[in-house]
Design an enzyme around this catalytic site. Structure first.
Site, mmCIF file in Angstrom:
data_model
loop_
_atom_site.group_PDB
_atom_site.id
_atom_site.type_symbol
_atom_site.label_atom_id
_atom_site.label_comp_id
_atom_site.label_asym_id
_atom_site.label_seq_id
_atom_site.Cartn_x
_atom_site.Cartn_y
_atom_site.Cartn_z
ATOM 1 C CG ASP A 1 36.122 78.651 28.416
ATOM 2 O OD1 ASP A 1 35.815 78.093 29.475
ATOM 3 O OD2 ASP A 1 36.588 78.027 27.442
ATOM 4 C CG ASP B 1 33.417 72.202 29.737
ATOM 5 O OD1 ASP B 1 33.337 71.117 29.156
ATOM 6 O OD2 ASP B 1 34.476 72.874 29.778
ATOM 7 C CD GLU C 1 32.713 65.149 30.461
ATOM 8 O OE1 GLU C 1 33.256 65.766 31.394
ATOM 9 O OE2 GLU C 1 32.265 65.710 29.446
ATOM 10 N NE ARG D 1 33.643 67.934 28.436
ATOM 11 C CZ ARG D 1 34.750 68.271 29.077
ATOM 12 N NH1 ARG D 1 35.607 69.125 28.525
ATOM 13 N NH2 ARG D 1 35.024 67.781 30.269
ATOM 14 C CG ASP E 1 37.842 70.252 25.083
ATOM 15 O OD1 ASP E 1 36.915 71.053 24.794
ATOM 16 O OD2 ASP E 1 38.231 70.056 26.240
ATOM 17 C CG HIS F 1 35.695 77.171 22.149
ATOM 18 N ND1 HIS F 1 36.128 78.235 22.901
ATOM 19 C CD2 HIS F 1 35.678 76.108 22.990
ATOM 20 C CE1 HIS F 1 36.379 77.827 24.138
ATOM 21 N NE2 HIS F 1 36.125 76.538 24.215
#
Ligand SMILES: *[C@@H]1O[C@H](CO)[C@@H](O)[C@H](O)[C@H]1NC(C)=O
Ligand SMILES: *[C@@H]1O[C@H](CO)[C@@H](O)[C@H](O)[C@H]1NC(C)=O
Ligand SMILES: *[C@@H]1O[C@H](CO)[C@@H](O)[C@H](O)[C@H]1NC(C)=O
Length: 930
Positions: free
Chosen positions: A344, A473, A476, A576, A592, A650
């Site tokens: 990560d 990730d 958006e 994502r 998440d 995760h």
């Protein structure tokens, strides 16, 4: 017409409509005229709408303010497959556009309808739009509402006359920033729309519910009884099952902030605040055909590298390479099948993309070591890059584009001027993980410089750290803590990205109707947690207001396109944020989530929904990301997660470890569940091939296979791999058995305790032990390829093949095997030309004996599959003559230590070394026995 009248006239008109036509609309069929808070009789009526309280006992959420049925547009002129409409009623959020064009066409069996003029924004998504085929066809008819001249239309199924859409409910609107269309639906059996948490796979149309769709960095809330919040991606697509079990689908292409309100009519009301309405109707008639027709339209999913179907282990907060090594080795030592360790954001230097931190100095060498063990590495990349280091400078030098302010005078120089590399640009700076400000690459760059630069950054970094897959990730895109300003002084006083909330520049930030994405979060705006809507994209030709929902999609495409020059091998990208056709470029994890039982339960639905959305490579964070997991939850989550196409544990920073090796019981359950997954991986991979080649789902809800069995429409906690394998995981604390539904079919148990037993149809309580295999069943009539498991897919894919044949009375069994290089690129996604062996198998039996045949549909000599050594048959009624086996007419000597018949469960095992060659040379084989 009414928009030109004074308020008094509107009221008079309404009174007239109300009383002369008895226009009061039943509480179950109302088109909401006041979706934002604060409705009152006067505010409602000033919109030209009807105010009528919903009596006690009305459906939950019944609007008190609703459109008169006879509201919308009139037909000004009619052309070939087109209409020109004229605005007739008042739009509460701006003037309706008039004249307004409507046109329709067919693309194969798919019916296409566009509402909106050619000058309206259309998302730049380059769908392939292959013509679809179907045994059914759709019909378009236009009409008027009641005795009025208000335009309406129906899309009906020709064979049954069922109206899939019927806009006779009224309420159509089309202003610049408020577009709405409403329709009756044939039934309440609605599935899809995303990205949301649905507690049940079937929508609840007994009440009114609004689902906003505006990509947002927010963790799913599975803990509430109902959370309608929009999550990371946007999928305006649904499937409806009609009362006779036929299915259709509807897709609305639009990338603005939008939402759908479903109601008990049954009906739905779709609202968007920009662009236009581009609809596609898919006739099915099965749910699988609906998805197939949808994917013909938007594009087929990518084929993941074989290793990407292995188990993946991740956490945020390793802190150092040593911490990562410790966790990976203890799971390997515990014998957990494991293909993909992850890093990560910890691995980066101060969270800067394409760098490695101080505590990670041995990372490249460790990666080589993983490779030598047959493992693969995936690392995270965020889209936003800090504006003071080499990657960004190279972007500037390459004339890459970043999301920008619209005008120079909007640039906050207090922030901008701190950065020599950004000082003389209009780049809109935000704040994400890096310590200093970041810029957001614009992957919609019409010059493509951005994508070329992005691919180059991956390629350069790959020379240092030879990672195998990319995890993208925060796309958006997420910006931490976006603020507001009302004047330039305020803007300059702010230390962070702020957007204008008043004055002429605020029109995109605070549009007349910002959707529930804003209303459901007090004090927020469209730009909250992201960039200002006035931002410019696509070389200043577009507003971020229109393209925001495409950000993750465009990053996934740019990242996928980089692969040939980065790893040079087939890979996997996980994104994502997603949008229709994201599946062409990557997979998705469900975001998440939290370590709660409710999150495990909704994961099953999420995985099924993303398969409907054309993103079959999907899974949830096993054991839960946020919050502290526990032994039982983590165990059950592994038992389920082993059956998600994307299977990854995760964990969040600061949370105790939750890798399977932490608890012996979890390690045991993970070995068993993942062992089963690895055993049947050739079957799962063949399903992914069918998704990539033909546009199919991999994971299916039960109703996909049994749409005429009404019971299946409400099954949210069981699912299928393709048509054949049914999984009924335990999803509740303290659960010891699963009340599982078995559609009327032959089902055999594959659980060790009841192996080979036939299951009764209907509901059965099946045992779900903690220390054994997840309840999993195989359907009669199929042939499933498999290969003995090893602890990596690299090793397991070299083992001899086996097939499991399941007999269904009086029917042949069939199945297939796809095998290829595993990680060789598919140039230009031309999968038809990809070197492979693709076998079709069939099995028939009679009193005389059995016949098992294979035909190689496509056989490339360059692909060298292992031999097929073992054949297992479930449901075979008598002992075969083991001395009478003939392969292509020649007698076969079986290995009698592995060959037997078990009459108690009618199971045949036949095995011998190097039994049947699956090489290209053979093309076909026939095995017979008596
Ligand atoms: C690097 O490792 C040291 C020692 O384990 C630790 O204290 C420090 O927090 C780590 N640095 C980062 C950036 O995680
Ligand atoms: C844009 O650049 C990427 C990365 O080099 C490349 O794969 C892609 O084909 C390019 N697209 C166009 C339209 O040229
Ligand atoms: C697993 O793979 C390793 C490495 O290729 C091999 O040595 C071992 O024999 C394999 N074990 C099984 C059970 O296939």
């Amino acid at each position: 017409m009414t928009q030109f009248l004074g308020k008094g006239a509107v009221l008079l008109l309404l009174l007239f409509v109300h009383f002369s036509n008895g226009q009061s609309v039943d509480v179950s069929k109302r088109v909401d005229c006041f979706p934002e808070p604060g409705a009152s009789q006067s505010t409602c009526q000033s919109r030209g709408c009807i105010w009528e309280e919903a009596p006690n006992g009305s459906p939950v959420g019944t609007p008190w303010c609703y459109y008169p049925t006879q509201s919308g547009f009139t037909v000004q002129s009619t052309g070939t497959n087109s209409f020109v409409l004229a605005a007739k009623s008042k739009n509460p959020y701006g003037d309706n556009i008039s004249p307004l064009n409507v046109k329709y066409s067919s693309n194969g069996a798919t019916f296409l309808l566009t509402i909106g003029n050619d000058d309206r924004y259309v998302p730049p998504v380059n769908f392939p739009k292959k013509p679809s085929t179907s045994s059914e066809s759709l019909q378009f008819t236009s009409g008027t509402i009641g005795s009025s001249d208000i335009f309406s239309f129906k899309v009906t199924r020709k064979s049954t006359g069922v109206a899939l859409w019927d806009t006779n409910i009224g309420g159509m609107q089309f202003a610049d920033k408020f577009i709405q269309i409403a329709t009756y639906l044939p039934t309440k059996n609605i599935f899809g729309f995303g990205d949301h948490i649905h507690k049940k796979i079937k929508h609840n149309l007994d009440r009114y519910t609004t689902w906003p769709m505006f990509a947002r960095d927010i963790g799913p809330d599975s803990g509430s009884a109902l959370s309608t919040q929009n999550l990371y991606g946007v999928h305006p697509f649904y499937i409806c099952i009609e009362s006779d079990g036929k299915a259709h689908g509807v897709f609305i292409l639009n990338s603005n902030a939008q939402e759908v309100e479903t109601g008990p009519g049954p009906h739905l009301q779709y609202r968007t605040i920009g662009g236009r309405i581009d609809m596609a109707f898919f006739p099915g008639p099965t749910p699988e055909e609906v998805v197939n027709q949808y994917l013909q339209h938007i594009g087929f999913p990518f084929l993941p590298a074989y290793w990407a179907l292995g188990y993946q282990l991740c956490r945020w907060g390793y802190g150092s390479l040593d911490a990562m090594k410790t966790v990976i080795s203890r799971n390997q030592a515990a014998g957990i099948p494991l293909d993909v360790p992850y890093a990560d954001i910890d691995y980066m230097n101060h969270y800067e993309d394409f760098t490695e931190g101080d505590n990670w100095s041995g990372f490249p060498a460790y990666t080589q070591q993983l490779h030598s063990q047959g493992l693969h590495l995936i690392v995270i990349f965020d889209p936003a890059v800090e504006v003071d280091y080499a990657s960004f400078q190279r972007g500037i030098n390459a004339d890459a584009s970043f999301i920008e302010w619209a005008r120079d005078d909007q640039v906050p120089h207090n922030i901008q001027d701190q950065y020599p590399m950004a000082k003389n640009t209009r780049i809109m700076l935000g704040n994400v993980w890096p310590e200093r400000n970041t810029a957001f690459p614009d992957f919609l760059d019409t010059k493509n410089n951005t994508n070329v630069w992005w691919a180059g950054e991956f390629a350069q970094f790959h020379k240092t750290l030879p990672f195998d897959g990319m995890w993208i990730d925060m796309n958006e895109p997420s910006n931490f803590d976006t603020g507001t300003y009302s004047s330039m002084e305020e803007q300059l006083a702010s230390a962070k990205l702020s957007c204008p909330v008043s004055g002429p520049d605020s029109s995109l930030e605070v549009p007349p109707y910002p959707t529930q994405a804003v209303y459901q979060r007090d004090g927020e705006y469209l730009f909250s947690k992201t960039l200002c809507m006035l931002g410019k994209t696509a070389r200043r030709s577009r507003n971020f207001y229109d393209t925001k929902n495409l950000y993750g999609w465009s990053e996934a495409r740019a990242t996928y396109q980089a692969i040939p020059q980065v790893t040079g091998k087939r890979s996997a990208v996980i994104s994502r944020s997603t949008f229709p056709s994201s599946g062409r470029y990557g997979g998705h994890w469900l975001g998440d989530n939290t370590a709660r039982w409710e999150d495990l339960q909704t994961s099953v639905i999420g995985v099924m929904e993303f398969n409907m959305f054309g993103i079959p490579y999907v899974g949830s964070d096993i054991c839960g990301f946020n919050g502290k997991s526990n032994e039982e939850l983590c165990l059950r989550w592994h038992q389920f997660g082993a059956f998600s196409p994307f299977s990854r544990d995760h964990n969040s920073e600061g949370m105790p470890d939750q890798d399977p090796a932490v608890w012996p019981s979890v390690a045991n359950a993970a070995r068993i569940a993942l062992g089963f997954r690895y055993y049947y991986l050739p079957f799962l991979y063949s399903l992914h091939y069918n998704a990539a080649r033909y546009g199919h789902t991999v994971i299916r809800p039960l109703f996909f296979e049994f749409p005429k069995d009404e019971e299946t429409l409400s099954i949210s906690e069981q699912f299928l791999w393709g048509s054949a394998l049914m999984i009924a995981p335990a999803l509740y604390q303290g659960q010891t058995s699963v009340h599982a539904y078995f559609p009327s079919e032959t089902w055999y148990s594959l659980q060790p305790e009841t192996y080979g037993q036939k299951m009764f149809s209907g509901f059965n309580d099946v045992s779900a032990p903690l220390a054994s295999l997840t309840p999993v069943f195989v359907r009669g009539g199929f042939i499933l390829p498999r290969q003995a498991a090893n602890t990596t897919t690299t090793a397991s894919r070299l083992n001899p093949f086996e097939v499991l044949i399941t007999v269904k009375t009086n029917a042949a069994s069939s199945g297939e095997l796809y095998y290829d290089g595993g990680d060789d690129l598919i140039p230009n996604d031309n999968i038809e030309q990809h070197p492979r062996v693709h076998w079709q198998f069939s099995f028939t039996s009679s009193v005389a004996g059995g016949v098992f045949t294979g035909n190689c549909e496509t056989c490339s000599t360059s692909v060298k599959p292992p031999t097929l050594d073992t054949i297992e048959i479930l449901g075979y009624p008598t002992t075969p003559n083991f001395n009478g086996f003939k392969l292509d007419g020649s007698s076969v000597t079986l290995d009698m230590s592995k060959t037997f018949y078990d009459s108690s469960i009618q199971r045949v095992m036949i095995s011998t070394k190097n039994f049947i060659s699956l090489m290209a040379l053979k093309k076909k084989f026939t095995l017979t026995f008596t």
